[in-house]
Design a protein around this motif. Structure first.
Motif, PDB file in Angstrom:
ATOM      1  N   LEU A  86      57.027  40.099 102.245  1.00  0.00           N
ATOM      2  CA  LEU A  86      57.315  38.690 103.669  1.00  0.00           C
ATOM      3  C   LEU A  86      57.079  37.917 103.581  1.00  0.00           C
ATOM      4  O   LEU A  86      57.766  36.462 104.287  1.00  0.00           O
ATOM      5  CB  LEU A  86      57.323  39.618 104.618  1.00  0.00           C
ATOM      6  CG  LEU A  86      58.364  41.152 105.229  1.00  0.00           C
ATOM      7  CD1 LEU A  86      58.328  41.859 106.725  1.00  0.00           C
ATOM      8  CD2 LEU A  86      60.075  40.520 105.089  1.00  0.00           C
ATOM      9  N   GLN A  87      55.689  37.159 103.222  1.00  0.00           N
ATOM     10  CA  GLN A  87      55.274  36.113 103.007  1.00  0.00           C
ATOM     11  C   GLN A  87      56.182  35.029 102.388  1.00  0.00           C
ATOM     12  O   GLN A  87      55.726  33.928 102.718  1.00  0.00           O
ATOM     13  CB  GLN A  87      53.445  36.651 102.535  1.00  0.00           C
ATOM     14  CG  GLN A  87      52.664  36.817 103.336  1.00  0.00           C
ATOM     15  CD  GLN A  87      51.233  37.326 102.842  1.00  0.00           C
ATOM     16  OE1 GLN A  87      51.154  36.971 101.945  1.00  0.00           O
ATOM     17  NE2 GLN A  87      50.799  37.047 103.993  1.00  0.00           N
ATOM     18  N   GLN A  88      56.514  35.533 100.840  1.00  0.00           N
ATOM     19  CA  GLN A  88      57.230  34.903 100.093  1.00  0.00           C
ATOM     20  C   GLN A  88      58.239  34.285 100.186  1.00  0.00           C
ATOM     21  O   GLN A  88      58.528  33.375 100.339  1.00  0.00           O
ATOM     22  CB  GLN A  88      57.312  35.606  98.916  1.00  0.00           C
ATOM     23  CG  GLN A  88      57.307  34.130  97.813  1.00  0.00           C
ATOM     24  CD  GLN A  88      57.958  35.686  96.531  1.00  0.00           C
ATOM     25  OE1 GLN A  88      57.772  36.989  96.263  1.00  0.00           O
ATOM     26  NE2 GLN A  88      58.826  35.086  95.492  1.00  0.00           N
ATOM     27  N   LEU A  89      59.399  35.291 101.317  1.00  0.00           N
ATOM     28  CA  LEU A  89      60.496  35.667 101.664  1.00  0.00           C
ATOM     29  C   LEU A  89      60.241  34.169 102.706  1.00  0.00           C
ATOM     30  O   LEU A  89      61.289  33.741 102.671  1.00  0.00           O
ATOM     31  CB  LEU A  89      61.030  36.910 102.205  1.00  0.00           C
ATOM     32  CG  LEU A  89      62.687  36.669 103.091  1.00  0.00           C
ATOM     33  CD1 LEU A  89      62.973  36.210 102.441  1.00  0.00           C
ATOM     34  CD2 LEU A  89      62.990  37.894 103.452  1.00  0.00           C
ATOM     35  N   CYS A  90      59.616  34.371 103.840  1.00  0.00           N
ATOM     36  CA  CYS A  90      59.528  33.921 105.193  1.00  0.00           C
ATOM     37  C   CYS A  90      58.908  32.167 104.709  1.00  0.00           C
ATOM     38  O   CYS A  90      59.424  31.403 105.339  1.00  0.00           O
ATOM     39  CB  CYS A  90      58.133  33.928 105.986  1.00  0.00           C
ATOM     40  SG  CYS A  90      58.817  35.731 107.272  1.00  0.00           S
ATOM     41  N   ILE A 125      67.557  41.964 106.862  1.00  0.00           N
ATOM     42  CA  ILE A 125      67.025  42.297 108.476  1.00  0.00           C
ATOM     43  C   ILE A 125      66.542  40.903 109.014  1.00  0.00           C
ATOM     44  O   ILE A 125      66.789  39.969 109.544  1.00  0.00           O
ATOM     45  CB  ILE A 125      66.638  43.455 108.340  1.00  0.00           C
ATOM     46  CG1 ILE A 125      67.675  44.607 108.233  1.00  0.00           C
ATOM     47  CG2 ILE A 125      66.193  43.274 110.421  1.00  0.00           C
ATOM     48  CD1 ILE A 125      67.316  45.759 108.245  1.00  0.00           C
ATOM     49  N   VAL A 126      64.914  40.388 108.535  1.00  0.00           N
ATOM     50  CA  VAL A 126      64.606  39.780 108.796  1.00  0.00           C
ATOM     51  C   VAL A 126      64.868  38.536 108.267  1.00  0.00           C
ATOM     52  O   VAL A 126      64.864  37.015 109.514  1.00  0.00           O
ATOM     53  CB  VAL A 126      62.961  39.419 108.123  1.00  0.00           C
ATOM     54  CG1 VAL A 126      62.126  38.433 108.335  1.00  0.00           C
ATOM     55  CG2 VAL A 126      62.297  40.718 108.693  1.00  0.00           C
ATOM     56  N   PHE A 127      65.323  37.417 107.565  1.00  0.00           N
ATOM     57  CA  PHE A 127      66.254  36.782 107.035  1.00  0.00           C
ATOM     58  C   PHE A 127      66.885  36.482 107.842  1.00  0.00           C
ATOM     59  O   PHE A 127      67.791  34.914 108.043  1.00  0.00           O
ATOM     60  CB  PHE A 127      67.362  37.106 106.407  1.00  0.00           C
ATOM     61  CG  PHE A 127      67.810  35.680 105.002  1.00  0.00           C
ATOM     62  CD1 PHE A 127      67.166  34.439 105.133  1.00  0.00           C
ATOM     63  CD2 PHE A 127      69.037  35.929 105.498  1.00  0.00           C
ATOM     64  CE1 PHE A 127      68.233  33.250 104.750  1.00  0.00           C
ATOM     65  CE2 PHE A 127      69.663  35.154 104.684  1.00  0.00           C
ATOM     66  CZ  PHE A 127      69.891  33.336 105.003  1.00  0.00           C
ATOM     67  N   GLU A 128      68.211  37.868 108.660  1.00  0.00           N
ATOM     68  CA  GLU A 128      69.021  36.877 109.517  1.00  0.00           C
ATOM     69  C   GLU A 128      68.871  36.887 110.522  1.00  0.00           C
ATOM     70  O   GLU A 128      69.983  36.066 112.052  1.00  0.00           O
ATOM     71  CB  GLU A 128      70.229  38.429 109.354  1.00  0.00           C
ATOM     72  CG  GLU A 128      70.627  38.843 108.517  1.00  0.00           C
ATOM     73  CD  GLU A 128      72.208  38.149 108.167  1.00  0.00           C
ATOM     74  OE1 GLU A 128      72.774  37.436 109.079  1.00  0.00           O
ATOM     75  OE2 GLU A 128      72.269  37.988 106.924  1.00  0.00           O
ATOM     76  N   LEU A 129      68.103  37.357 110.724  1.00  0.00           N
ATOM     77  CA  LEU A 129      67.087  37.600 112.804  1.00  0.00           C
ATOM     78  C   LEU A 129      66.306  36.181 112.424  1.00  0.00           C
ATOM     79  O   LEU A 129      66.711  35.595 113.592  1.00  0.00           O
ATOM     80  CB  LEU A 129      66.079  38.638 113.083  1.00  0.00           C
ATOM     81  CG  LEU A 129      66.819  39.915 112.974  1.00  0.00           C
ATOM     82  CD1 LEU A 129      65.964  41.004 112.979  1.00  0.00           C
ATOM     83  CD2 LEU A 129      67.576  40.083 114.482  1.00  0.00           C
ATOM     84  N   ILE A 130      65.782  35.365 111.159  1.00  0.00           N
ATOM     85  CA  ILE A 130      65.067  34.566 111.624  1.00  0.00           C
ATOM     86  C   ILE A 130      65.841  33.223 111.570  1.00  0.00           C
ATOM     87  O   ILE A 130      65.692  32.324 112.629  1.00  0.00           O
ATOM     88  CB  ILE A 130      63.879  34.342 110.623  1.00  0.00           C
ATOM     89  CG1 ILE A 130      63.087  35.519 111.302  1.00  0.00           C
ATOM     90  CG2 ILE A 130      64.247  32.244 110.293  1.00  0.00           C
ATOM     91  CD1 ILE A 130      62.330  34.455 109.618  1.00  0.00           C
ATOM     92  N   THR A 131      67.671  33.711 110.443  1.00  0.00           N
ATOM     93  CA  THR A 131      68.027  31.723 110.757  1.00  0.00           C
ATOM     94  C   THR A 131      68.758  32.001 112.258  1.00  0.00           C
ATOM     95  O   THR A 131      69.106  30.994 112.823  1.00  0.00           O
ATOM     96  CB  THR A 131      68.753  33.010 109.850  1.00  0.00           C
ATOM     97  OG1 THR A 131      68.283  32.813 108.541  1.00  0.00           O
ATOM     98  CG2 THR A 131      70.436  31.543 109.631  1.00  0.00           C
ATOM     99  N   ILE A 145      59.132  30.556 116.431  1.00  0.00           N
ATOM    100  CA  ILE A 145      58.846  32.030 115.643  1.00  0.00           C
ATOM    101  C   ILE A 145      57.747  32.482 115.428  1.00  0.00           C
ATOM    102  O   ILE A 145      57.217  31.863 114.145  1.00  0.00           O
ATOM    103  CB  ILE A 145      60.608  32.419 114.944  1.00  0.00           C
ATOM    104  CG1 ILE A 145      61.434  31.652 114.782  1.00  0.00           C
ATOM    105  CG2 ILE A 145      60.732  33.839 114.242  1.00  0.00           C
ATOM    106  CD1 ILE A 145      62.476  31.253 114.033  1.00  0.00           C
ATOM    107  N   ARG A 146      57.864  33.613 115.550  1.00  0.00           N
ATOM    108  CA  ARG A 146      56.696  34.927 115.014  1.00  0.00           C
ATOM    109  C   ARG A 146      57.615  36.312 114.919  1.00  0.00           C
ATOM    110  O   ARG A 146      58.189  36.955 115.258  1.00  0.00           O
ATOM    111  CB  ARG A 146      55.973  34.995 115.974  1.00  0.00           C
ATOM    112  CG  ARG A 146      54.923  35.910 116.352  1.00  0.00           C
ATOM    113  CD  ARG A 146      54.033  35.876 116.941  1.00  0.00           C
ATOM    114  NE  ARG A 146      52.221  36.827 116.852  1.00  0.00           N
ATOM    115  CZ  ARG A 146      51.522  36.662 116.391  1.00  0.00           C
ATOM    116  NH1 ARG A 146      51.231  34.984 116.297  1.00  0.00           N
ATOM    117  NH2 ARG A 146      50.232  36.958 116.390  1.00  0.00           N
TER     118      ARG A 146
END
Length: 208
Positions: A86-90, A125-131, A145-146
């Motif tokens: 998730l660190q890399q993705l974010c 899921i994280v990608f969709e929610l952050i977007t 965003i956190r």
């Protein structure tokens, strides 16, 4: 191409996965070709301003390539650290979009070992929610965003909080995609809108 037979049987046939992977590689290859063209154009450009613009576009496309790569399905069934993934993705999400819109993304991630398949699905899921958070934060020109992730005895909990305006009049989340991903993981999702922003909590079992 390496075998995909070790992946879980409910994740689609090997042929389907190989096709999706091949399409992903083709898209990434096209992006890399565009980046190379921009690099060549910037190198030939004599105007400093035009060269800076081309370089900026090149940098952003490179960030999108990193993001595209991070969202690709896993090739093998293995166990990986969710926090590192998730660190890399974010980092890729921030570089490809958030930084350009003045949106800060902070992380509080507990190291957790999960299967590569579940890690990938949770990452989408994280990608969709952050977007989705970024879409309505961009209306104000900035925001924060956190992402928090922690584990319980049997579950992985993921919480995304933003400080955007109230829900009325904001671009909404495409629930169909996220609901499908959450259901695939046998998880739950709770979204709360308030005057201080939006809080979304997703919980999934640690194991299928």
């Amino acid at each position: 191409m390496s075998s995909l037979s070790e992946l879980s049987p409910d994740s689609g046939t090997n042929a389907e996965r190989m096709l999706l992977r091949e399409l992903a590689h083709q898209i990434e290859g096209e992006l890399v070709s565009v980046i190379e063209l921009l690099s060549e154009a910037a190198g030939r450009c004599e105007g400093a301003e035009a060269r800076a613009i081309l370089t900026s576009v090149q940098d952003r496309l490179e960030s999108h390539v990193c993001l595209h790569h991070a969202l690709q399905m896993p090739q093998f069934a293995t166990t990986i650290d969710l926090a590192s993934y998730l660190q890399q993705l974010c980092r890729s999400i921030s570089r490809s979009r958030l930084e350009y819109e003045g949106i800060a993304l902070s992380l509080l991630l507990q190291p957790l070992k999960v299967s590569s398949e579940r890690c990938w699905l949770l990452g989408m899921i994280v990608f969709e929610l952050i977007t989705a958070s970024a879409r309505h934060l961009s209306l104000d020109g900035a925001g924060a965003i956190r992402l928090e992730v922690w584990g319980t005895a049997n579950s992985v909990m993921c919480c995304i909080i933003d400080n955007g305006a109230t829900a009325e009049g904001r671009p909404g989340l495409d629930r169909s995609i996220v609901d499908m991903l959450v259901a695939r993981l046998n998880g739950t999702m709770d979204i709360r809108f308030g005057p201080d922003g939006t809080r979304t909590v997703v919980g999934i079992p640690r194991r299928a």
